[in-house]
Design a protein around this motif. Structure first.
Motif, PDB file in Angstrom:
ATOM      1  N   PRO A  47       0.802  -1.233   0.000  1.00 29.16           N
ATOM      2  CA  PRO A  47       0.000   0.000   0.000  1.00 29.16           C
ATOM      3  C   PRO A  47       0.832   1.280   0.000  1.00 29.16           C
ATOM      4  O   PRO A  47       0.305   2.342  -0.286  1.00 29.16           O
ATOM      5  CB  PRO A  47      -0.813  -0.101   1.291  1.00 29.16           C
ATOM      6  N   PHE A  78     -11.082   5.094  -1.732  1.00 29.19           N
ATOM      7  CA  PHE A  78     -10.629   5.325  -3.099  1.00 29.19           C
ATOM      8  C   PHE A  78     -10.005   6.709  -3.174  1.00 29.19           C
ATOM      9  O   PHE A  78     -10.396   7.611  -2.444  1.00 29.19           O
ATOM     10  CB  PHE A  78     -11.763   5.160  -4.110  1.00 29.19           C
ATOM     11  N   ILE A 100     -13.043  18.203   0.784  1.00 30.61           N
ATOM     12  CA  ILE A 100     -13.983  17.300   0.116  1.00 30.61           C
ATOM     13  C   ILE A 100     -14.302  16.118   1.019  1.00 30.61           C
ATOM     14  O   ILE A 100     -15.455  15.755   1.226  1.00 30.61           O
ATOM     15  CB  ILE A 100     -13.411  16.796  -1.234  1.00 30.61           C
ATOM     16  N   ARG A 140     -21.087   7.959  -5.274  1.00 31.54           N
ATOM     17  CA  ARG A 140     -20.668   6.664  -4.712  1.00 31.54           C
ATOM     18  C   ARG A 140     -20.796   6.647  -3.202  1.00 31.54           C
ATOM     19  O   ARG A 140     -21.233   5.673  -2.600  1.00 31.54           O
ATOM     20  CB  ARG A 140     -19.219   6.374  -5.115  1.00 31.54           C
ATOM     21  N   PRO A 175      -2.519   9.621  -5.669  1.00 31.23           N
ATOM     22  CA  PRO A 175      -3.255   8.408  -5.306  1.00 31.23           C
ATOM     23  C   PRO A 175      -3.126   8.015  -3.835  1.00 31.23           C
ATOM     24  O   PRO A 175      -3.887   7.185  -3.367  1.00 31.23           O
ATOM     25  CB  PRO A 175      -2.626   7.336  -6.202  1.00 31.23           C
ATOM     26  N   PHE A 176      -2.178   8.638  -3.108  1.00 30.92           N
ATOM     27  CA  PHE A 176      -2.048   8.260  -1.696  1.00 30.92           C
ATOM     28  C   PHE A 176      -3.013   9.035  -0.822  1.00 30.92           C
ATOM     29  O   PHE A 176      -3.170   8.730   0.350  1.00 30.92           O
ATOM     30  CB  PHE A 176      -0.606   8.471  -1.219  1.00 30.92           C
ATOM     31  N   ILE A 211     -17.519  10.589  -7.010  1.00 29.59           N
ATOM     32  CA  ILE A 211     -17.239  10.282  -5.611  1.00 29.59           C
ATOM     33  C   ILE A 211     -18.470  10.521  -4.756  1.00 29.59           C
ATOM     34  O   ILE A 211     -18.811   9.712  -3.908  1.00 29.59           O
ATOM     35  CB  ILE A 211     -16.157  11.214  -5.016  1.00 29.59           C
ATOM     36  N   TYR A 239      -9.846   8.770   0.037  1.00 27.16           N
ATOM     37  CA  TYR A 239     -11.037   9.077   0.811  1.00 27.16           C
ATOM     38  C   TYR A 239     -11.407   7.852   1.623  1.00 27.16           C
ATOM     39  O   TYR A 239     -11.356   6.729   1.133  1.00 27.16           O
ATOM     40  CB  TYR A 239     -12.187   9.444  -0.134  1.00 27.16           C
ATOM     41  N   ILE A 293      -9.272  10.438  -4.314  1.00 26.37           N
ATOM     42  CA  ILE A 293     -10.123  11.471  -4.903  1.00 26.37           C
ATOM     43  C   ILE A 293      -9.444  12.075  -6.125  1.00 26.37           C
ATOM     44  O   ILE A 293     -10.054  12.264  -7.162  1.00 26.37           O
ATOM     45  CB  ILE A 293     -10.440  12.557  -3.859  1.00 26.37           C
ATOM     46  N   TYR A 299       2.927   3.809  -3.661  1.00 23.93           N
ATOM     47  CA  TYR A 299       2.655   5.141  -4.200  1.00 23.93           C
ATOM     48  C   TYR A 299       3.483   6.190  -3.480  1.00 23.93           C
ATOM     49  O   TYR A 299       4.156   7.002  -4.092  1.00 23.93           O
ATOM     50  CB  TYR A 299       1.187   5.508  -4.007  1.00 23.93           C
ATOM     51  N   ILE A 300       3.402   6.152  -2.140  1.00 24.15           N
ATOM     52  CA  ILE A 300       4.110   7.167  -1.357  1.00 24.15           C
ATOM     53  C   ILE A 300       5.602   7.054  -1.610  1.00 24.15           C
ATOM     54  O   ILE A 300       6.306   8.059  -1.748  1.00 24.15           O
ATOM     55  CB  ILE A 300       3.790   7.010   0.140  1.00 24.15           C
TER      56      ILE A 300
END
Lengths: 267, 192
Positions: free
Chosen positions: A74, B25, B154, A199, B32-33, A196, B36, B27, A77-78
């Motif tokens: 996970p 997911f 948001i 959803r 991408p890190f 968003i 939400y 926002i 990305y970071i």
């Protein structure tokens, strides 16, 4: 939305290694000092020393190494993001690459790699604790370590108890939510399309029944606990007592020495 | 703290961790890190039901469980940031709603809470992301206006809307449950 593939909450893998047998409190304190050590290091030499120590700990846990690195997924990305940012924005040293207006300089590569390694160490050491300690032992350890905070009015026992109950009921509620989700889908609910906001909003018909059923369970559990004369932490006995032996003190002492050592030789 | 209250809070914490599992997911596709998640909804409902102090305790419980299980990858940094962010939201929202228990009070508390949380996230990002995750300070400063601030706004806004639309129903059901209990207690039915 991915339907839960594995219902196992947490990552604990039962075993009988040295790491498993250490007292949860000792492991907790040792982890804190290990993390301090990770932040205290500021050269690759220091990281080499830390890597040697952490890897030997990983091996002593008797678990396949991929378990630890699974936890890194996970944070890919970071990690890439941090690396790229340093690559582009940190200046200094030799110019390694020139790409239009952007230059990649050696300090950027150095700092980027350094920070990525820091994240790897942080994740792996934390996994070392969560993989070898059951969540229940962890909450017990937390309760013990939070005891001094009771003097300033922090309800240590209640907090630990809540964690234990929550951990126990997460899988149950997960099953419940799957049932609710299927029921609402049969009625034509759509959880997957839209922006968003749409959803998130589509989850309301899932949330209300989930809250209602969790409150019902809370009610049942409260009655059951009261019927068994539960009255808080004072004078409560346990089935599994935490027992700290000499090796637990040695483990904590070793990590403290590690921090002192790193500070002393300044690597 | 009575047993019923404690168990209710524990269940809310469980729902919160569960939602973190189920719904997450990004926002902004560019970052991408920044994901939400809905973990704040049960915490806010707990705050409205039981007050700001209980809300704060809930936040701590959820964050620690989160650090131990779902996102062990964000390590303790994630947990501490979560405690401060959601904690500031909960204290503001809880205190206002505790004083003004009306629909307007609820809206006001959620709006102010969202704003305070977004504000709190600015120094938190400058401290934690820079100090511990190693992002250069200038980059984080540059990211504040285009991504970090809108992301938190948001996220807080969506969670507020959901809390607002769920709370009334949930609170009604809970009250009904208690009334039902009382009726059962006052008029027991014995077999003949």
């Amino acid at each position: 939305m991915s339907i839960m593939k594995s219902i196992t909450i947490g990552q604990f893998v039962p075993g009988d290694s040295l790491m498993h047998r250490l007292d949860a409190r000792a492991k907790f304190i040792a982890l804190i000092f290990l993390i301090i050590a990770v932040f205290a290091v500021n050269s690759f030499v220091g990281y080499a020393i830390l890597a040697a120590i952490i890897f030997s700990l990983l091996f002593s846990s008797g678990m396949p190494l991929r378990y630890f690195f699974r936890g890194l997924r996970p944070v890919y990305y970071i990690m890439t993001f941090t690396f790229l940012i340093h690559l582009i924005f940190t200046k200094g040293g030799n110019v390694l690459l020139r790409f239009g207006g952007i230059t990649v300089e050696s300090h950027g590569v150095y700092l980027g790699l350094f920070m990525v390694l820091r994240i790897v160490f942080l994740v792996v050491t934390t996994s070392l604790l969560t993989l070898t300690t059951s969540p229940i032992a962890l909450t017990d350890a937390l309760e013990y370590l939070m005891k001094p905070l009771r003097k300033i009015g922090v309800p240590a026992h209640e907090i630990a108890m809540m964690m234990t109950i929550a951990l126990r009921f997460i899988p149950t509620l997960m099953e419940e939510s799957e049932k609710i989700m299927k029921a609402q889908m049969a009625r034509g609910a759509d959880f997957e399309s839209g922006n968003i906001y749409r959803r998130a909003k589509s989850l309301v018909p899932l949330l209300v029944p989930l809250f209602v059923s969790s409150f019902r369970r809370a009610d049942d559990l409260a009655v059951a606990m009261e019927a068994r004369c539960y009255r808080g932490g004072e004078g409560r006995t346990r089935l599994n007592e935490l027992k700290a032996g000499p090796r637990d003190f040695i483990a904590v002492a070793c990590t403290i020495l590690l921090v002192v050592f790193i500070k002393w030789i300044k690597v | 703290m009575n047993v019923r209250k404690m168990v209710t809070m524990a269940m809310l914490a469980a729902v919160s961790v569960l939602l973190m599992y189920l719904v997450r997911f990004p926002i902004f596709p560019a970052a991408p890190f920044l994901e939400y998640d809905m973990a704040d909804v049960p915490i806010l409902i707990g705050t409205f039901l039981l007050g700001p102090v209980c809300g704060l305790i809930l936040t701590v419980v959820v964050s620690v469980i989160q650090a131990m299980t779902v996102s062990a990858s964000s390590t303790w940094i994630g947990a501490v940031m979560h405690i401060f962010a959601t904690g500031s939201f909960v204290i503001v929202a809880g205190c206002i709603y505790h004083k003004v228990r009306t629909r307007i009070g609820a809206v006001l508390s959620l709006v102010l809470g969202s704003l305070v949380m977004t504000l709190a996230m600015i120094p938190l990002n400058l401290i934690f992301t820079v100090r511990f995750l190693g992002a250069p300070r200038e980059v984080v400063v540059a990211m504040l206006v285009p991504t970090i601030i809108p992301f938190n706004l948001i996220k807080a806004a969506i969670n507020s809307v959901i809390t607002f639309s769920v709370y009334k129903t949930v609170a009604k059901v809970l009250r009904l449950q208690i009334v039902e209990k009382k009726n059962q207690e006052t008029s027991p039915t014995y077999p003949a």
